[in-house]
Design an enzyme around this catalytic site. Structure first.
Site, PDB file in Angstrom:
ATOM      1  N   ASP A   1       0.918  -1.146   0.000  1.00 51.03           N
ATOM      2  CA  ASP A   1       0.000   0.000   0.000  1.00 51.03           C
ATOM      3  C   ASP A   1       0.952   1.188   0.000  1.00 51.03           C
ATOM      4  O   ASP A   1       1.584   1.475   1.025  1.00 51.03           O
ATOM      5  CB  ASP A   1      -0.872  -0.010   1.254  1.00 51.03           C
ATOM      6  CG  ASP A   1      -1.842   1.148   1.243  1.00 51.03           C
ATOM      7  OD1 ASP A   1      -1.406   2.287   0.985  1.00 51.03           O
ATOM      8  OD2 ASP A   1      -3.045   0.935   1.467  1.00 51.03           O
ATOM      9  N   HIS A   2       1.103   1.832  -1.148  1.00 51.79           N
ATOM     10  CA  HIS A   2       2.225   2.781  -1.241  1.00 51.79           C
ATOM     11  C   HIS A   2       2.089   3.949  -0.269  1.00 51.79           C
ATOM     12  O   HIS A   2       3.054   4.637   0.021  1.00 51.79           O
ATOM     13  CB  HIS A   2       2.456   3.248  -2.684  1.00 51.79           C
ATOM     14  CG  HIS A   2       1.504   4.294  -3.150  1.00 51.79           C
ATOM     15  ND1 HIS A   2       0.255   4.008  -3.631  1.00 51.79           N
ATOM     16  CD2 HIS A   2       1.611   5.642  -3.207  1.00 51.79           C
ATOM     17  CE1 HIS A   2      -0.357   5.131  -3.974  1.00 51.79           C
ATOM     18  NE2 HIS A   2       0.444   6.140  -3.729  1.00 51.79           N
TER      19      HIS A   2
ATOM     20  N   HIS B   1      -5.696   2.917   1.123  1.00 48.10           N
ATOM     21  CA  HIS B   1      -4.842   4.015   1.593  1.00 48.10           C
ATOM     22  C   HIS B   1      -5.436   4.763   2.795  1.00 48.10           C
ATOM     23  O   HIS B   1      -4.763   4.993   3.790  1.00 48.10           O
ATOM     24  CB  HIS B   1      -4.604   5.041   0.480  1.00 48.10           C
ATOM     25  CG  HIS B   1      -4.073   4.447  -0.793  1.00 48.10           C
ATOM     26  ND1 HIS B   1      -3.178   3.413  -0.817  1.00 48.10           N
ATOM     27  CD2 HIS B   1      -4.307   4.755  -2.104  1.00 48.10           C
ATOM     28  CE1 HIS B   1      -2.873   3.108  -2.073  1.00 48.10           C
ATOM     29  NE2 HIS B   1      -3.551   3.904  -2.872  1.00 48.10           N
TER      30      HIS B   1
HETATM   31  C1  BG6 Z   1      -3.405   4.945  -6.431  1.00 49.12           C
HETATM   32  C2  BG6 Z   1      -4.742   5.080  -7.083  1.00 49.12           C
HETATM   33  O1  BG6 Z   1      -3.380   3.830  -5.580  1.00 49.12           O
HETATM   34  O2  BG6 Z   1      -3.142   6.114  -5.674  1.00 49.12           O
HETATM   35  C3  BG6 Z   1      -4.793   6.314  -7.961  1.00 49.12           C
HETATM   36  O3  BG6 Z   1      -5.009   3.935  -7.870  1.00 49.12           O
HETATM   37  C4  BG6 Z   1      -4.393   7.539  -7.181  1.00 49.12           C
HETATM   38  O4  BG6 Z   1      -6.080   6.503  -8.528  1.00 49.12           O
HETATM   39  C5  BG6 Z   1      -3.088   7.296  -6.455  1.00 49.12           C
HETATM   40  O5  BG6 Z   1      -4.250   8.611  -8.102  1.00 49.12           O
HETATM   41  C6  BG6 Z   1      -2.780   8.432  -5.514  1.00 49.12           C
HETATM   42  O6  BG6 Z   1      -1.487   8.276  -5.022  1.00 49.12           O
HETATM   43  P1  BG6 Z   1      -0.643   9.521  -4.544  1.00 49.12           P
HETATM   44  O7  BG6 Z   1       0.612   8.924  -4.016  1.00 49.12           O
HETATM   45  O8  BG6 Z   1      -0.473  10.418  -5.724  1.00 49.12           O
HETATM   46  O9  BG6 Z   1      -1.492  10.172  -3.480  1.00 49.12           O
END
Ligand code: BG6
Length: 508
Positions: free
Chosen positions: A177-178, A240
């Site tokens: 989960d980045h 997230h």
């Molecule tokens: C991803 C989603 O997991 O997270 C995207 O699939 C979203 O739709 C993105 O744009 C948002 O990531 P960050 O790091 O830009 O907040």
């Protein structure tokens, strides 16, 4: 970041010709290499269906201006493989064995699934058929990194887990989960448990509500096909945002290791108050952006985007109020929203503290924070951009009398100019290589989050009268989201208030 001495290893990327490899994985590995954090003996093996030479793959997958040095480029290889054919994985085993010989990768393999989820099962079966999942001796390791989505709902997530576990044990699986790789999200733990002053206030006695916002100014871009089956709830909220809430709400872990930290977040997910259909009606608002004109420029609505059905009912915005039923948080609302085509890109979490018990001072005429009757203290954790921490508090307005004014103490990560802030993928990749699973999602947490979200999906599917609100692209989402707020809170926070009030938009 870990600075452990590392054995050699090979990272095998399935779906190597995809966007993620080029945009995130190879740049992250290149930065790790430049900072000497990768093992000395190291190789990347990209796997794809297209026939390419190593050199062709390197040129395609890495931008010329990426800054990757030649030694790093020379650690990158490519293998054409029909991943749908489980008998073809013997080839992969041979190629990896030859990398062990030529590059000292010692039989340590990190398999990275960067493909659509429909391919996961076959790839795992193929890896297993070639015996590549087995850790042959005590010194070698085999790990599997999986990218979201982890299923589509609870049942499909359980099915996916069953498939992964046919070959790999939970100890070998690293679910990304980045958001957990973001410095500012990890810093929530240090802010809470590395300081003595916040934790005593971090509970229902002092916290009025918690507000989490993940706003994006972009629309769905070219991901309409994926997004149609996902929507904001599955794409951002189920993973997230619930994990950010988990970091804010968890109890202090007994020690800082994967088992203790993940046990504590899991307890938060288990304590989420389940939602009935009526609760969904009252506590969850969904929206979809419609076209608008911003600064003279026409911005298309969601239904006009490529790959999107003209009568689509997929939500591009969701706002929810939920509760965590435990001693610390009982009856404290968590207000969480996310959406595409909002006025700016900002992700932040705000702890709104309760009003002082007895009100002695009034605001000066011009000094009140807009629309804020309460003058409550706020701790704002800015996850991105302009990463930092802000505390709002009241002070005496200089001059006669005792009138108040709200002021801020503001810390920006950019002030730490001599420190390098790694990208989320850098942190997560190196953690997977050294075998630290603290920032990866455990399967029981994935399932607990789905258990909470499933009733929302079911209610939306089965109760057609639950509205899908249109909101103009470039606005802060449907007006109806205000119904979720506490009576004393006039509105959701506007992280970009000044710009929006001037009729300007931050990013669009
Ligand atoms: C991803 C989603 O997991 O997270 C995207 O699939 C979203 O739709 C993105 O744009 C948002 O990531 P960050 O790091 O830009 O907040």
């Amino acid at each position: 970041m870990n600075n452990l001495p590392l054995d050699g290893c090979a990272i095998v990327i399935f779906g190597a010709s995809g966007d993620l490899t080029k945009r995130k994985l190879l740049p992250a590995l290149s930065n790790l290499h430049a900072r000497r954090l990768l093992p000395e003996h190291f190789a990347v093996l990209g796997i794809g269906r297209t026939k390419l030479s190593d050199e062709e793959f390197r040129s395609r997958a890495m931008d010329h201006d990426s800054g990757a040095d030649e030694t790093f480029r020379r650690t990158i290889f490519y293998r054409q493989l029909d991943t749908r054919n489980v008998d073809a994985y013997g080839d992969l085993a041979e190629r990896l064995a030859s990398l062990d010989e030529s590059h000292g990768t010692r039989g340590n393999y990190l398999f990275y699934l960067s493909t659509p989820p429909s391919a996961f099962e076959t790839i795992v079966r193929g890896i297993a058929k070639a015996g590549l999942h087995e850790e042959s001796d005590e010194r070698s390791w085999r790990r599997l990194v999986v990218e979201k989505p982890f299923g589509y709902d609870l049942a499909s997530a359980e099915e996916l887990e069953k498939q992964l576990h046919k070959a790999f044990s939970e100890r070998q699986i690293y679910r990304i989960d980045h958001y957990l790789g973001k410095e500012t999200v990890q810093n929530m733990l240090v802010l809470r448990f590395g300081n003595g002053i916040f934790e005593p206030l971090w509970n229902r006695n002092y916290v009025q509500h918690v507000e989490i916002t993940a706003a994006e100014s972009i629309g769905v871009e070219d991901r309409g096909g994926y997004y149609e089956r996902s929507g904001a709830l599955r794409d951002m909220f189920q993973n997230h945002l619930l994990h950010v809430a988990g970091m804010i709400a968890m109890e202090p872990p007994a020690s800082f290791n994967a088992a203790s930290v993940r046990n504590e977040t899991m307890k938060v997910f288990e304590s989420l108050r389940p939602l009935s259909v009526d609760d969904v009606r009252a506590n969850v608002i969904r929206g979809q952006y419609v076209s608008s004109t911003i600064g003279g420029r026409y911005v298309p609505g969601y239904r006009e985007e490529k790959g999107v059905a003209p009568d689509s009912r997929t939500e591009t915005y969701v706002a929810a109020r939920f509760y965590i039923d435990n001693w610390r948080w009982s009856d404290v609302p968590f207000l969480v929203r996310t959406g595409k085509r909002l006025p700016t890109r900002v992700t932040e979490a705000v702890i709104h503290f309760k009003q002082a018990p007895h009100r002695l001072f009034a605001y000066g005429a011009s000094a009140r924070r807009d629309g804020d009757e309460c003058g409550c203290n706020q701790l704002i954790m800015r996850i991105q951009p302009d990463e930092g921490i802000l505390i709002n508090f009241n002070m005496k307005l200089p001059g006669g009398g005792f009138e108040m004014k709200t002021v801020s103490m503001d810390f920006h990560y950019s002030d730490l100019s001599d420190l390098y802030t790694p990208e989320a993928y850098e942190r997560l990749l190196i953690d997977a290589v050294v075998g630290d699973a603290t920032l990866f999602t455990r399967h029981d947490a994935v399932e607990a989050c789905w258990r909470f979200v499933d009733p929302i999906l079911n209610a939306w599917r089965e109760e057609p009268d639950i509205p899908l609100h249109g909101y103009p692209a470039g606005s802060w989402g449907p007006e109806a989201a205000r119904t979720l707020l506490q009576s004393h809170v006039p509105d959701w926070r506007r992280p970009c208030r000044n710009l929006a009030e001037n009729g300007e938009f931050c990013d669009l």
